[in-house]
Scaffold this active site. Structure first.
Site, mmCIF file in Angstrom:
data_model
loop_
_atom_site.group_PDB
_atom_site.id
_atom_site.type_symbol
_atom_site.label_atom_id
_atom_site.label_comp_id
_atom_site.label_asym_id
_atom_site.label_seq_id
_atom_site.Cartn_x
_atom_site.Cartn_y
_atom_site.Cartn_z
ATOM 1 N N LYS A 124 -2.060 0.346 -6.285
ATOM 2 C CA LYS A 124 -2.315 0.673 -4.879
ATOM 3 C C LYS A 124 -3.808 0.710 -4.677
ATOM 4 C CE LYS A 124 0.321 1.603 -1.331
ATOM 5 N NZ LYS A 124 1.748 1.315 -1.110
ATOM 6 N N ASP A 164 -0.552 -1.981 3.882
ATOM 7 C CA ASP A 164 0.081 -0.661 3.918
ATOM 8 C C ASP A 164 -0.415 -0.053 5.236
ATOM 9 O OD1 ASP A 164 1.656 1.238 1.926
ATOM 10 O OD2 ASP A 164 0.159 2.515 2.845
HETATM 11 N N1 GLU Z 1 2.645 -1.173 0.928
HETATM 12 C C1 GLU Z 1 3.981 -1.612 0.747
HETATM 13 C C2 GLU Z 1 4.728 -0.634 -0.122
HETATM 14 O O1 GLU Z 1 4.498 0.555 -0.034
HETATM 15 C C3 GLU Z 1 4.081 -3.061 0.300
HETATM 16 C C4 GLU Z 1 3.369 -3.396 -0.961
HETATM 17 C C5 GLU Z 1 3.321 -4.907 -1.278
HETATM 18 O O2 GLU Z 1 3.895 -5.694 -0.546
HETATM 19 O O3 GLU Z 1 2.676 -5.218 -2.274
HETATM 20 O O4 GLU Z 1 5.585 -0.979 -0.895
#
Ligand code: GLU
Length: 446
Positions: A124, A164
């Protein structure tokens, strides 16, 4: 080191990161039995290893606002685990973002990504940059500056960020442009790119649609459908909008959206026209409260949506938005299903209340995995340099959500603790954890 000792170590070393501790404890309390069943996990310190990110990249982001003033923000990428695939996970831009927030999200992402069955590790990233009220030019300059720092640490087989909170298609496109410019490579380094230049169809809808596909599987276990059910949704962003849209497709009646300022109630339910209005209005950075002038309904200033009679609640805003009192209110208003569109929207106390009261509760790492699943499909389309159709991808998303549901339910039958509803929390944690743990065992200690 036992699981208990590993938690104590996390609590001692990271007492200033409460969200991270919360996420670690939630997983820990549900995997004790499976840990005991596999002595190699403890022998190779699997849980302790998983509680420490592989690395955290932390950097300064300097950019210029429209007044020509120099602005400084902090940026991070938490590369948590690449045990089963390249690091993968979104980027969040929000003033509340800290290293601890991104550690909690990265930790969750490890298990979520494992549950999709696709080869993706967990990561993340983000910044304390506040996109609210910023001009398009400011967003562009910030995204360029952010990627100018991050580009050396990401790559299609190394680490693949996405969006996100505060990061959508526009921001991903700006970051992708900087990466492409610096490296001269057109590769699947980011997902959620625009369709037509590397992006996948369905990526925008995937988290919200996937959430409702997961819910539909939960309902089927009890021989129920969404037809005629009333649904409470929090949030009004991408996940909330597409969850509402898919509920509508399946005959559900969504009566709330919310934002940081309050809750919108429309007892008649949101039609496609109304949802389209919300999509457009939010994209232009405008207030949800304006809806009442357009379509009627009620604006409840400073309030949450968990105070109305309904059968289903889908928290799609942000972490810890549903506390103990809200959870009691959900029970009181007859809610039987809670599925998390956001990451960790229920506090630990709220989770206890819904589970103790026979509500079927699906944690975000299972229920909202559709977003990252379609990101995984975007990565594979980029690798083979071909695009798939919306229908084909939607079919794959439905299959993936069913598989996640069924795997979580199977593990719940073996390890679950709740009485009157399936223990999806334990099931999802066990199913995700075992996959990653087995890889770590196979590697020895690297
Ligand atoms: N931010 C999204 C999640 O919490 C998507 C992450 C992504 O597609 O890499 O899963």
């Amino acid at each position: 080191m036992t699981i208990k000792a590993a938690i104590e170590k996390v609590e001692k070393n990271y007492s200033h990161q409460p969200e991270f501790i919360q996420a670690v404890k939630e997983v820990a309390m549900t995997i004790e039995q499976v840990y005991a069943d596999h002595p190699k996990y403890e022998a190779l310190q699997v849980f302790e290893r998983l509680c420490e990110p592989d690395r955290i990249i932390s950097f300064r982001v300097t950019w210029e606002n429209d007044q020509g003033e120099v602005q400084v923000n902090r940026g991070w990428r938490v590369q948590f685990s690449n045990a089963i695939g390249p690091y993968k996970g979104g980027i969040r831009f929000h003033p509340t973002v800290t290293e601890g927030t991104l550690k909690f999200l990265g930790f969750e992402q490890i298990f979520k990504n494992a549950l999709t069955g696709l080869p993706m590790g967990g990561a993340k990233g983000g910044s304390d940059f506040d996109p609210k009220g910023k001009s398009d030019a400011e967003i562009r300059r910030f995204c360029y500056a952010f990627m100018r720092e991050l580009y050396k640490n990401v790559g299609k087989d190394m680490d693949v960020p996405a969006g996100d909170i505060g990061v959508g298609g526009r921001e991903v496109n700006y970051m992708f442009a900087m990466y492409k410019n610096l490296t001269r490579e057109f590769e699947g380094v980011l997902t959620g790119k625009g369709v037509g230049h590397g992006g996948s169809l369905l990526r925008t809808e995937a988290t919200g649609y996937g959430l409702v596909y997961f819910l539909d599987n939960m309902l089927k276990v009890n021989d129920e459908t969404l037809e005629g059910k009333t649904v409470l949704i929090s949030g009004a962003g991408n996940v909330a909008q597409h969850a509402a849209e898919k509920c509508l497709h399946l005959g559900g009646k969504v009566i709330t959206f919310s934002d940081s300022k309050g809750t919108l109630l429309d007892k008649d339910g949101f039609t496609q026209e109304k949802i389209n209005w919300v999509k457009e209005h939010k994209a232009n950075g405008k207030a949800l409260a304006d809806y009442v002038e357009e379509f009627g309904g009620e604006w409840l200033d400073g309030q949450k949506p968990w105070q109305f009679d309904a059968q289903v609640a889908l928290p799609c805003a942000t972490q810890n938005e549903v506390d103990e009192e809200h959870a009691k209110s959900l029970v009181k208003h007859g809610v039987k299903y809670v599925a998390e569109g956001a990451n960790m929207p229920l506090t630990a106390e709220a989770i206890d209340i819904v589970r103790d009261n026979g509500i079927a509760y699906a944690p975000g790492k299972a229920a909202n995995a559709g977003g990252v699943a379609v990101s995984g499909l975007e990565m594979s389309q980029n690798s083979v340099r071909q695009y798939r159709s919306f229908e084909a991808l939607d079919g794959q998303l439905q299959d993936i959500m069913k598989t996640i549901h069924d795997n979580a339910l199977d593990a719940a039958k073996k390890y679950g603790k709740t009485q009157n509803a399936a223990d999806y929390m334990t099931g999802a944690n066990v199913a995700g954890f075992v996959q990653v743990a087995d890889a770590l065992v196979a590697y020895g200690y690297l």
